[in-house]
Design a protein around this motif. Structure first.
Motif, PDB file in Angstrom:
ATOM      1  N   ILE A   8       0.847  -1.192   0.000  1.00  0.00           N
ATOM      2  CA  ILE A   8       0.000   0.000   0.000  1.00  0.00           C
ATOM      3  C   ILE A   8       0.884   1.244   0.000  1.00  0.00           C
ATOM      4  CG2 ILE A   8      -1.955  -1.114   1.128  1.00  0.00           C
ATOM      5  CD1 ILE A   8      -1.083   0.239   3.741  1.00  0.00           C
ATOM      6  N   PHE A   9       0.279   2.371  -0.289  1.00  0.00           N
ATOM      7  CA  PHE A   9       0.988   3.650  -0.349  1.00  0.00           C
ATOM      8  C   PHE A   9       0.395   4.600   0.681  1.00  0.00           C
ATOM      9  CE2 PHE A   9       1.177   1.627  -4.464  1.00  0.00           C
ATOM     10  CZ  PHE A   9       2.528   1.682  -4.744  1.00  0.00           C
ATOM     11  N   TYR A  10       1.275   5.309   1.407  1.00  0.00           N
ATOM     12  CA  TYR A  10       0.854   6.246   2.435  1.00  0.00           C
ATOM     13  C   TYR A  10       1.421   7.619   2.111  1.00  0.00           C
ATOM     14  CZ  TYR A  10       0.365   8.434   7.012  1.00  0.00           C
ATOM     15  OH  TYR A  10       0.032   9.285   8.036  1.00  0.00           O
ATOM     16  N   CYS A  11       0.544   8.600   1.946  1.00  0.00           N
ATOM     17  CA  CYS A  11       0.975   9.968   1.676  1.00  0.00           C
ATOM     18  C   CYS A  11       1.242  10.671   3.004  1.00  0.00           C
ATOM     19  CB  CYS A  11      -0.085  10.724   0.889  1.00  0.00           C
ATOM     20  SG  CYS A  11       0.385  12.430   0.542  1.00  0.00           S
ATOM     21  N   LYS A  12       2.455  11.160   3.174  1.00  0.00           N
ATOM     22  CA  LYS A  12       2.830  11.834   4.415  1.00  0.00           C
ATOM     23  C   LYS A  12       2.171  13.203   4.539  1.00  0.00           C
ATOM     24  CE  LYS A  12       7.262   9.484   4.311  1.00  0.00           C
ATOM     25  NZ  LYS A  12       8.711   9.663   4.169  1.00  0.00           N
ATOM     26  N   ASP A  13       1.808  13.819   3.412  1.00  0.00           N
ATOM     27  CA  ASP A  13       1.142  15.120   3.455  1.00  0.00           C
ATOM     28  C   ASP A  13      -0.353  14.968   3.733  1.00  0.00           C
ATOM     29  OD1 ASP A  13       3.537  16.444   2.977  1.00  0.00           O
ATOM     30  OD2 ASP A  13       3.244  16.451   0.806  1.00  0.00           O
ATOM     31  N   CYS A  14      -1.006  14.024   3.072  1.00  0.00           N
ATOM     32  CA  CYS A  14      -2.434  13.777   3.297  1.00  0.00           C
ATOM     33  C   CYS A  14      -2.665  13.037   4.618  1.00  0.00           C
ATOM     34  CB  CYS A  14      -3.015  12.913   2.174  1.00  0.00           C
ATOM     35  SG  CYS A  14      -3.035  13.671   0.556  1.00  0.00           S
ATOM     36  N   GLU A  15      -1.648  12.327   5.074  1.00  0.00           N
ATOM     37  CA  GLU A  15      -1.702  11.494   6.276  1.00  0.00           C
ATOM     38  C   GLU A  15      -2.777  10.421   6.166  1.00  0.00           C
ATOM     39  OE1 GLU A  15      -1.937  13.981   9.737  1.00  0.00           O
ATOM     40  OE2 GLU A  15       0.141  14.627   9.506  1.00  0.00           O
ATOM     41  N   ILE A  17      -3.841   6.572   3.597  1.00  0.00           N
ATOM     42  CA  ILE A  17      -3.493   5.615   2.554  1.00  0.00           C
ATOM     43  C   ILE A  17      -4.133   6.080   1.257  1.00  0.00           C
ATOM     44  CG2 ILE A  17      -3.767   3.224   1.805  1.00  0.00           C
ATOM     45  CD1 ILE A  17      -3.725   2.485   4.820  1.00  0.00           C
ATOM     46  N   VAL A  18      -3.327   6.129   0.192  1.00  0.00           N
ATOM     47  CA  VAL A  18      -3.788   6.680  -1.078  1.00  0.00           C
ATOM     48  C   VAL A  18      -3.362   5.780  -2.241  1.00  0.00           C
ATOM     49  CG1 VAL A  18      -3.726   9.075  -0.290  1.00  0.00           C
ATOM     50  CG2 VAL A  18      -1.699   8.079  -1.312  1.00  0.00           C
ATOM     51  N   ASP A  19      -3.876   6.085  -3.419  1.00  0.00           N
ATOM     52  CA  ASP A  19      -3.363   5.495  -4.649  1.00  0.00           C
ATOM     53  C   ASP A  19      -2.185   6.340  -5.089  1.00  0.00           C
ATOM     54  OD1 ASP A  19      -5.247   3.452  -4.863  1.00  0.00           O
ATOM     55  OD2 ASP A  19      -6.675   4.754  -5.901  1.00  0.00           O
ATOM     56  N   ALA A  20      -1.183   5.698  -5.670  1.00  0.00           N
ATOM     57  CA  ALA A  20       0.015   6.431  -6.075  1.00  0.00           C
ATOM     58  C   ALA A  20       0.365   6.105  -7.519  1.00  0.00           C
ATOM     59  CB  ALA A  20       1.171   6.084  -5.162  1.00  0.00           C
ATOM     60  N   TYR A  29       7.162   7.710  -5.976  1.00  0.00           N
ATOM     61  CA  TYR A  29       5.741   7.737  -6.297  1.00  0.00           C
ATOM     62  C   TYR A  29       5.160   9.100  -5.961  1.00  0.00           C
ATOM     63  CZ  TYR A  29       6.255   2.688  -6.499  1.00  0.00           C
ATOM     64  OH  TYR A  29       6.657   1.422  -6.822  1.00  0.00           O
ATOM     65  N   THR A  30       4.106   9.483  -6.689  1.00  0.00           N
ATOM     66  CA  THR A  30       3.374  10.697  -6.368  1.00  0.00           C
ATOM     67  C   THR A  30       1.968  10.320  -5.929  1.00  0.00           C
ATOM     68  OG1 THR A  30       2.643  10.985  -8.646  1.00  0.00           O
ATOM     69  CG2 THR A  30       4.627  12.172  -7.991  1.00  0.00           C
ATOM     70  N   CYS A  31       1.435  11.095  -5.007  1.00  0.00           N
ATOM     71  CA  CYS A  31       0.079  10.893  -4.506  1.00  0.00           C
ATOM     72  C   CYS A  31      -0.901  11.366  -5.577  1.00  0.00           C
ATOM     73  CB  CYS A  31      -0.102  11.685  -3.213  1.00  0.00           C
ATOM     74  SG  CYS A  31      -1.778  11.693  -2.571  1.00  0.00           S
ATOM     75  N   LYS A  32      -1.907  10.567  -5.874  1.00  0.00           N
ATOM     76  CA  LYS A  32      -2.906  10.955  -6.871  1.00  0.00           C
ATOM     77  C   LYS A  32      -3.885  11.987  -6.323  1.00  0.00           C
ATOM     78  CE  LYS A  32      -2.861   6.920  -9.843  1.00  0.00           C
ATOM     79  NZ  LYS A  32      -3.681   5.868 -10.481  1.00  0.00           N
ATOM     80  N   VAL A  33      -3.925  12.160  -4.999  1.00  0.00           N
ATOM     81  CA  VAL A  33      -4.848  13.114  -4.385  1.00  0.00           C
ATOM     82  C   VAL A  33      -4.253  14.516  -4.388  1.00  0.00           C
ATOM     83  CG1 VAL A  33      -6.102  13.707  -2.271  1.00  0.00           C
ATOM     84  CG2 VAL A  33      -5.867  11.310  -2.947  1.00  0.00           C
ATOM     85  N   CYS A  34      -3.055  14.657  -3.792  1.00  0.00           N
ATOM     86  CA  CYS A  34      -2.464  15.993  -3.628  1.00  0.00           C
ATOM     87  C   CYS A  34      -1.237  16.234  -4.504  1.00  0.00           C
ATOM     88  CB  CYS A  34      -2.118  16.232  -2.166  1.00  0.00           C
ATOM     89  SG  CYS A  34      -0.734  15.235  -1.566  1.00  0.00           S
ATOM     90  N   GLN A  38       5.853  12.942  -1.356  1.00  0.00           N
ATOM     91  CA  GLN A  38       6.129  12.397  -0.028  1.00  0.00           C
ATOM     92  C   GLN A  38       5.287  11.142   0.202  1.00  0.00           C
ATOM     93  OE1 GLN A  38       8.390  13.562   2.233  1.00  0.00           O
ATOM     94  NE2 GLN A  38       9.060  14.912   0.585  1.00  0.00           N
ATOM     95  N   VAL A  39       5.551  10.101  -0.574  1.00  0.00           N
ATOM     96  CA  VAL A  39       4.769   8.875  -0.505  1.00  0.00           C
ATOM     97  C   VAL A  39       5.659   7.725  -0.051  1.00  0.00           C
ATOM     98  CG1 VAL A  39       3.385   7.236  -1.833  1.00  0.00           C
ATOM     99  CG2 VAL A  39       3.221   9.666  -2.318  1.00  0.00           C
ATOM    100  N   ALA A  40       5.227   7.039   0.991  1.00  0.00           N
ATOM    101  CA  ALA A  40       5.919   5.851   1.477  1.00  0.00           C
ATOM    102  C   ALA A  40       5.136   4.630   1.023  1.00  0.00           C
ATOM    103  CB  ALA A  40       5.993   5.881   2.997  1.00  0.00           C
ATOM    104  N   PHE A  41       5.835   3.516   0.849  1.00  0.00           N
ATOM    105  CA  PHE A  41       5.145   2.291   0.467  1.00  0.00           C
ATOM    106  C   PHE A  41       5.678   1.130   1.280  1.00  0.00           C
ATOM    107  CE2 PHE A  41       8.821   2.559  -2.241  1.00  0.00           C
ATOM    108  CZ  PHE A  41       9.281   1.261  -2.336  1.00  0.00           C
ATOM    109  N   GLY A  42       4.831   0.147   1.451  1.00  0.00           N
ATOM    110  CA  GLY A  42       5.201  -1.042   2.200  1.00  0.00           C
ATOM    111  C   GLY A  42       3.995  -1.929   2.375  1.00  0.00           C
TER     112      GLY A  42
END
Length: 59
Positions: A8-15, A17-20, A29-34, A38-42
């Motif tokens: 999964i992908f976690y956006c540190k700015d949106c705080e 879980i997002v699609d990336a 990766y870039t966040c599709k929302v914002c 700043q996207v982490a994955f794991g």
């Protein structure tokens, strides 16, 4: 394979879980929302544990 092995992908700015979207052929990766980079994955388990997502949802 269990649900905790899913990547999964976690956006540190949106705080949350997002699609990336992958940038070039790198592990960036870039966040599709914002559109943040700043996207982490794991795995679901590791992201939930490291960023304490369950604790944030309870508050």
């Amino acid at each position: 394979m269990t649900d905790t092995c899913k990547i999964i992908f976690y956006c540190k700015d949106c705080e949350k879980i997002v699609d990336a979207e992958k940038i070039n052929n790198k592990y960036n990766y870039t966040c599709k929302v914002c559109k943040s980079k700043q996207v982490a994955f794991g795995t679901e388990q590791s992201i939930n544990s490291f960023y304490r997502i369950k604790d944030k949802e309870e508050k």
